[in-house]
Design an enzyme around this catalytic site. Structure first.
Site, mmCIF file in Angstrom:
data_model
loop_
_atom_site.group_PDB
_atom_site.id
_atom_site.type_symbol
_atom_site.label_atom_id
_atom_site.label_comp_id
_atom_site.label_asym_id
_atom_site.label_seq_id
_atom_site.Cartn_x
_atom_site.Cartn_y
_atom_site.Cartn_z
ATOM 1 N N SER A 138 46.449 106.111 -8.034
ATOM 2 C CA SER A 138 47.619 105.513 -8.663
ATOM 3 C C SER A 138 47.206 104.741 -9.921
ATOM 4 O O SER A 138 46.709 105.338 -10.873
ATOM 5 C CB SER A 138 48.360 104.622 -7.655
ATOM 6 O OG SER A 138 49.625 104.261 -8.130
ATOM 7 N N HIS A 173 51.588 110.423 -8.513
ATOM 8 C CA HIS A 173 52.792 110.521 -7.672
ATOM 9 C C HIS A 173 53.801 111.524 -8.227
ATOM 10 O O HIS A 173 55.013 111.299 -8.178
ATOM 11 C CB HIS A 173 53.460 109.144 -7.537
ATOM 12 C CG HIS A 173 52.533 108.044 -7.152
ATOM 13 N ND1 HIS A 173 51.768 108.080 -6.004
ATOM 14 C CD2 HIS A 173 52.230 106.867 -7.773
ATOM 15 C CE1 HIS A 173 51.052 106.961 -5.922
ATOM 16 N NE2 HIS A 173 51.303 106.223 -6.989
#
Length: 242
Positions: A138, A173
């Site tokens: 992330s 994501h």
């Protein structure tokens, strides 16, 4: 002199590599991607430093890392910057002794600001040039690139000033959060972000000297995508087989 000893003494220890992760110990109970990362370390029993800056050094996150990597064949450690204790020389020696630096998820903008305030950006660049494998999930994937797609400021937007160790941009994501895919595609199409790499949750992408050289995944459907402007106001999105 071993390769690890060469690294600690300041002699370059291998090619420059970055692993972008769409998952890891915090989302993967079977440790598929973390084991894959360790398999690319330069030492048989690598020293792995977790840097949880993007989460504000959240203790629960640190505990999950130590539990997960304590069960793997490595020597885990943690670099906390919100309660920093090491002086500049000790901090440099510590980071350059690592075989893997693993940046955690959280807020990309905050991570970069804190790293720059403490000079960690320069130290990680030095470690990268000497063969330390840099990786992260992330925000910890975003930070290595020139630019990234982020929710650091609330709504999804772009962040143009990453460390620049990986050419282009990164979007994590890609399949896991609503709005990620169309927002990143618009940013690349408009030139707001340079062409780059989008990662589904559950994949890993290894870059050697800035070039994608290997991918891995927890599932058969997870993908890494190369996203580029198509010259017609849109984007070309090419999936890479994992």
């Amino acid at each position: 002199m071993s390769r690890h000893d060469a690294q600690v003494s300041g002699i370059p220890g291998g090619p420059r590599r970055i692993a972008l992760l769409g998952g890891g110990f915090s989302t993967d109970a079977e440790a598929v991607l973390d084991t894959w990362v360790l398999g690319h370390a330069r030492a048989a029993r690598p020293r792995v430093c977790f840097v949880p800056t993007a989460s504000g050094d959240a203790e629960g996150y640190v505990d999950r890392f130590l539990t997960a990597f304590g069960a793997l064949d490595c020597e885990p450690s943690v670099l906390r910057l919100f309660r920093r204790e090491a002086d500049d020389a000790s901090l440099r020696a510590f980071l350059l002794a690592q075989d893997v630096v693993y940046a955690g998820g959280g807020n990309t903008a905050n991570l970069l600001a804190v790293w720059r305030a403490h000079g960690v950006d320069r130290l990680l660049t030095e470690a990268y040039d000497r063969g330390t494998l840099l990786c992260g999930i992330s925000a910890g994937a975003n930070c290595w690139a020139q630019g990234s797609h982020t929710d650091s400021f609330g709504p999804l937007t772009h962040l143009p000033d990453g460390l620049g160790l990986l050419p282009g941009s990164v979007c994590p994501h890609y399949d896991g959060e609503p709005g990620r895919r169309p927002s990143y595609r618009r940013a690349v199409a408009s030139g707001t972000l340079p062409a780059g790499w989008a990662l589904d949750d559950g994949v890993g992408a290894l870059f050697t000297e800035g070039t994608l050289t290997e991918t891995a995944g927890r599932t058969a459907i997870a993908r890494v995508y190369r996203v580029e402007p198509d010259g017609r106001g849109g984007v070309s999105e090419v999936p890479v087989t994992v």
